[in-house]
Scaffold this motif. Structure first.
Motif, PDB file in Angstrom:
ATOM      1  N   LEU A 117       7.989  25.593  60.131  1.00 59.22           N
ATOM      2  CA  LEU A 117       7.516  24.472  60.938  1.00 59.22           C
ATOM      3  C   LEU A 117       7.011  23.338  60.051  1.00 59.22           C
ATOM      4  O   LEU A 117       7.264  22.155  60.327  1.00 59.22           O
ATOM      5  N   ARG A 118       6.305  23.670  58.974  1.00 57.34           N
ATOM      6  CA  ARG A 118       5.846  22.648  58.025  1.00 57.34           C
ATOM      7  C   ARG A 118       7.050  21.913  57.414  1.00 57.34           C
ATOM      8  O   ARG A 118       7.019  20.692  57.238  1.00 57.34           O
ATOM      9  N   THR A 119       8.074  22.686  57.081  1.00 61.31           N
ATOM     10  CA  THR A 119       9.271  22.075  56.504  1.00 61.31           C
ATOM     11  C   THR A 119       9.931  21.137  57.513  1.00 61.31           C
ATOM     12  O   THR A 119      10.382  20.044  57.158  1.00 61.31           O
ATOM     13  N   TRP A 120       9.974  21.556  58.777  1.00 62.75           N
ATOM     14  CA  TRP A 120      10.586  20.712  59.806  1.00 62.75           C
ATOM     15  C   TRP A 120       9.805  19.407  59.969  1.00 62.75           C
ATOM     16  O   TRP A 120      10.401  18.358  60.221  1.00 62.75           O
ATOM     17  N   ARG A 121       8.486  19.476  59.820  1.00 63.21           N
ATOM     18  CA  ARG A 121       7.676  18.254  59.921  1.00 63.21           C
ATOM     19  C   ARG A 121       8.095  17.251  58.841  1.00 63.21           C
ATOM     20  O   ARG A 121       8.236  16.057  59.120  1.00 63.21           O
ATOM     21  N   ILE A 122       8.319  17.728  57.627  1.00 57.28           N
ATOM     22  CA  ILE A 122       8.740  16.841  56.537  1.00 57.28           C
ATOM     23  C   ILE A 122      10.188  16.400  56.736  1.00 57.28           C
ATOM     24  O   ILE A 122      10.551  15.252  56.462  1.00 57.28           O
ATOM     25  N   TYR A 123      11.022  17.315  57.229  1.00 60.19           N
ATOM     26  CA  TYR A 123      12.430  17.005  57.509  1.00 60.19           C
ATOM     27  C   TYR A 123      12.531  15.868  58.516  1.00 60.19           C
ATOM     28  O   TYR A 123      13.354  14.956  58.377  1.00 60.19           O
ATOM     29  N   GLU A 132      -1.200  19.585  44.649  1.00 65.46           N
ATOM     30  CA  GLU A 132      -0.673  18.556  45.543  1.00 65.46           C
ATOM     31  C   GLU A 132       0.251  17.575  44.810  1.00 65.46           C
ATOM     32  O   GLU A 132       1.172  17.011  45.392  1.00 65.46           O
ATOM     33  N   THR A 133      -0.036  17.370  43.525  1.00 65.36           N
ATOM     34  CA  THR A 133       0.772  16.404  42.765  1.00 65.36           C
ATOM     35  C   THR A 133       2.235  16.824  42.671  1.00 65.36           C
ATOM     36  O   THR A 133       3.106  15.984  42.399  1.00 65.36           O
ATOM     37  N   SER A 134       2.525  18.103  42.895  1.00 68.53           N
ATOM     38  CA  SER A 134       3.906  18.561  42.797  1.00 68.53           C
ATOM     39  C   SER A 134       4.766  18.029  43.942  1.00 68.53           C
ATOM     40  O   SER A 134       5.984  17.879  43.778  1.00 68.53           O
ATOM     41  N   PHE A 135       4.154  17.723  45.089  1.00 74.38           N
ATOM     42  CA  PHE A 135       4.957  17.302  46.246  1.00 74.38           C
ATOM     43  C   PHE A 135       5.712  15.997  45.996  1.00 74.38           C
ATOM     44  O   PHE A 135       6.947  15.967  46.131  1.00 74.38           O
ATOM     45  N   GLY A 181       6.157   9.151  48.675  1.00 76.01           N
ATOM     46  CA  GLY A 181       5.882  10.578  48.842  1.00 76.01           C
ATOM     47  C   GLY A 181       4.402  10.876  48.880  1.00 76.01           C
ATOM     48  O   GLY A 181       3.933  11.697  49.677  1.00 76.01           O
ATOM     49  N   THR A 182       3.648  10.190  48.038  1.00 72.15           N
ATOM     50  CA  THR A 182       2.192  10.383  48.009  1.00 72.15           C
ATOM     51  C   THR A 182       1.563   9.890  49.301  1.00 72.15           C
ATOM     52  O   THR A 182       0.653  10.525  49.854  1.00 72.15           O
ATOM     53  N   SER A 183       2.025   8.747  49.791  1.00 72.98           N
ATOM     54  CA  SER A 183       1.510   8.200  51.050  1.00 72.98           C
ATOM     55  C   SER A 183       1.774   9.159  52.208  1.00 72.98           C
ATOM     56  O   SER A 183       0.887   9.424  53.029  1.00 72.98           O
ATOM     57  N   ALA A 184       2.988   9.689  52.272  1.00 69.84           N
ATOM     58  CA  ALA A 184       3.334  10.628  53.338  1.00 69.84           C
ATOM     59  C   ALA A 184       2.479  11.891  53.251  1.00 69.84           C
ATOM     60  O   ALA A 184       2.002  12.406  54.272  1.00 69.84           O
ATOM     61  N   LEU A 185       2.270  12.390  52.030  1.00 61.02           N
ATOM     62  CA  LEU A 185       1.448  13.580  51.845  1.00 61.02           C
ATOM     63  C   LEU A 185       0.020  13.327  52.304  1.00 61.02           C
ATOM     64  O   LEU A 185      -0.602  14.181  52.952  1.00 61.02           O
ATOM     65  N   LEU A 186      -0.519  12.144  51.995  1.00 56.03           N
ATOM     66  CA  LEU A 186      -1.885  11.810  52.413  1.00 56.03           C
ATOM     67  C   LEU A 186      -1.992  11.796  53.932  1.00 56.03           C
ATOM     68  O   LEU A 186      -2.943  12.351  54.504  1.00 56.03           O
ATOM     69  N   VAL A 187      -1.003  11.204  54.596  1.00 54.13           N
ATOM     70  CA  VAL A 187      -1.024  11.173  56.061  1.00 54.13           C
ATOM     71  C   VAL A 187      -0.986  12.589  56.629  1.00 54.13           C
ATOM     72  O   VAL A 187      -1.759  12.944  57.535  1.00 54.13           O
ATOM     73  N   MET A 188      -0.116  13.424  56.094  1.00 54.11           N
ATOM     74  CA  MET A 188       0.007  14.791  56.595  1.00 54.11           C
ATOM     75  C   MET A 188      -1.257  15.599  56.343  1.00 54.11           C
ATOM     76  O   MET A 188      -1.680  16.398  57.183  1.00 54.11           O
ATOM     77  N   ARG A 189      -1.887  15.399  55.186  1.00 57.33           N
ATOM     78  CA  ARG A 189      -3.118  16.124  54.900  1.00 57.33           C
ATOM     79  C   ARG A 189      -4.268  15.656  55.800  1.00 57.33           C
ATOM     80  O   ARG A 189      -5.118  16.448  56.217  1.00 57.33           O
ATOM     81  N   GLU A 192       5.679   0.527  49.830  1.00 57.28           N
ATOM     82  CA  GLU A 192       5.988   1.959  49.757  1.00 57.28           C
ATOM     83  C   GLU A 192       4.996   2.782  50.570  1.00 57.28           C
ATOM     84  O   GLU A 192       5.358   3.793  51.172  1.00 57.28           O
ATOM     85  N   ILE A 193       3.730   2.360  50.587  1.00 56.83           N
ATOM     86  CA  ILE A 193       2.734   3.049  51.410  1.00 56.83           C
ATOM     87  C   ILE A 193       3.118   2.945  52.883  1.00 56.83           C
ATOM     88  O   ILE A 193       3.046   3.929  53.628  1.00 56.83           O
ATOM     89  N   GLU A 194       3.550   1.748  53.286  1.00 59.23           N
ATOM     90  CA  GLU A 194       3.980   1.567  54.677  1.00 59.23           C
ATOM     91  C   GLU A 194       5.209   2.420  54.969  1.00 59.23           C
ATOM     92  O   GLU A 194       5.333   3.005  56.051  1.00 59.23           O
ATOM     93  N   ASN A 195       6.127   2.523  54.000  1.00 59.50           N
ATOM     94  CA  ASN A 195       7.317   3.353  54.180  1.00 59.50           C
ATOM     95  C   ASN A 195       6.966   4.837  54.290  1.00 59.50           C
ATOM     96  O   ASN A 195       7.729   5.622  54.856  1.00 59.50           O
ATOM     97  N   GLY A 196       5.824   5.211  53.723  1.00 52.23           N
ATOM     98  CA  GLY A 196       5.395   6.605  53.779  1.00 52.23           C
ATOM     99  C   GLY A 196       4.735   6.984  55.088  1.00 52.23           C
ATOM    100  O   GLY A 196       4.453   8.162  55.324  1.00 52.23           O
ATOM    101  N   LEU A 197       4.494   5.996  55.957  1.00 48.15           N
ATOM    102  CA  LEU A 197       3.923   6.268  57.275  1.00 48.15           C
ATOM    103  C   LEU A 197       5.040   6.600  58.260  1.00 48.15           C
ATOM    104  O   LEU A 197       6.205   6.245  58.033  1.00 48.15           O
ATOM    105  N   PRO A 198       4.727   7.274  59.371  1.00 46.29           N
ATOM    106  CA  PRO A 198       5.759   7.527  60.389  1.00 46.29           C
ATOM    107  C   PRO A 198       6.416   6.222  60.836  1.00 46.29           C
ATOM    108  O   PRO A 198       5.766   5.182  60.944  1.00 46.29           O
ATOM    109  N   LEU A 199       7.723   6.297  61.125  1.00 45.42           N
ATOM    110  CA  LEU A 199       8.484   5.089  61.422  1.00 45.42           C
ATOM    111  C   LEU A 199       8.000   4.379  62.683  1.00 45.42           C
ATOM    112  O   LEU A 199       7.944   3.155  62.738  1.00 45.42           O
TER     113      LEU A 199
END
Length: 320
Positions: free
Chosen positions: A67-73, A107-110, A125-133, A197-204
């Motif tokens: 399910l976590r993978t699907w969220r990123i997918y 976390e830096t590996s993501f 990628g970092t922006s998206a990870l921050l939102v998800m966390r 890039e931060i804006e691109n890391g947010l949900p569309l």
């Protein structure tokens, strides 16, 4: 010659210092458990529970990784299209590193893995990870708030505050564009690309945000229920206390202060959460709770290793 050997050894240590620290702390934890309880006592608790419930708990916990993978997918639909298997492998490696390395350094590996496998910029990628966390933390705190609202003297005020807190992600997402515009005006020209890039890391859009939020809630709901059930089987009572223990352990795993492998911090989080929601703090009950918290922590580690073992055979360029 001797100098180059020393420098090589120092370089090896610098590259592997986090791994070495993790191994030392996990080994120390294993020795502590052996000294305080003895591993046969810990393992016998699982034997009392039975193989069926243990396997069932492992299967349920491992399913949350899909399910976590699907969220990123769903978060990166264009970049990850047709490569769910590869993404699952990436998320499992990231999850295991995050568990085993201290102070959230895993976390830096993501963003690094997402750039390597899918060409996603580090900032995005970092922006998206921050939102998800942030969504993860919010879901856990909202779940914990239910327990405190149920026990509050003034139910109306408690549930009103909880409802306001529950809707905070919606307000934050709605205000994202004004906040980004302010950031763009304040930052120098050279930093403008990072804002993009931060804006691109947010949900569309709102629909993508709603899906990410829903998947976050379902993921943590399953995980907390399974852990609460396992703690209940191991004698953590009442049920509210086992629920609090599951929440406490998971909250300890998403906060910045996190020991390698969650050694010490995860069981402590379980113990604190269980006591906060009604577990007895008497000596005998506390000893039983400590044993149960260690076993619940082992269950989490084994499920992470299981997920990683499933993912590793998946090729780096595999297609689903």
């Amino acid at each position: 010659m001797k100098s180059s050997i020393v420098e090589s050894q120092q370089s090896w240590f610098m590259r592997n210092r986090m791994t070495a620290l993790t191994v030392v702390i996990v080994a120390a934890y294993a020795l502590f458990v052996q000294w305080f309880w003895g591993w046969p006592v810990i393992i016998s608790q699982w034997a009392d529970v039975g193989a069926g419930p243990v396997i069932g708990a492992l299967v349920a916990l491992t399913s949350t990784y899909f399910l976590r993978t699907w969220r990123i997918y769903d978060y990166f639909p264009k970049e990850t299209a047709g490569r769910f298997a590869t993404l699952f492998r990436v998320t499992q490696i990231h999850n295991l590193l995050n568990i085993m390395l201290p102070f959230r350094t895993g976390e830096t590996s993501f963003p690094l893995l997402m750039r390597t496998e899918f060409g996603i910029p580090l900032t995005r990628g970092t922006s998206a990870l921050l939102v998800m966390r942030l969504l993860d933390l919010h879901a856990l705190l909202a779940a914990a708030g239910i327990g405190f609202a149920l026990a509050a003297a003034d139910a109306l005020v408690a549930w009103s505050l909880w409802a306001v807190f529950l809707l905070l992600p919606v307000a934050a997402f709605a205000a994202r564009k004004p906040l980004l515009r302010v950031a763009a005006r304040l930052l120098p020209d050279k930093a403008q690309k990072f804002v993009v890039e931060i804006e691109n890391g947010l949900p569309l859009d709102a629909a993508a945000f709603a899906r990410a939020w829903a998947m976050t809630i379902v993921n943590w709901l399953v995980k907390v229920i399974v852990l609460a059930w396992a703690l209940g089987l191991m004698g953590v009572l009442p049920m509210a206390a086992s629920f609090g223990g599951a929440l406490g352990g998971e909250l300890s795993s998403v906060l910045p202060v996190h020991a390698p492998g969650g050694v010490g911090t995860y069981p402590a989080g379980i113990t604190a959460g269980a006591i906060a929601l009604g577990a007895s703090s008497e000596r005998m009950a506390l000893a039983a709770l400590a044993q149960a918290s260690v076993n619940a922590h082992l269950l989490i580690i084994v499920s992470a290793l299981t997920g990683t073992a499933i993912s590793l055979p998946l090729g780096r360029r595999g297609k689903l």
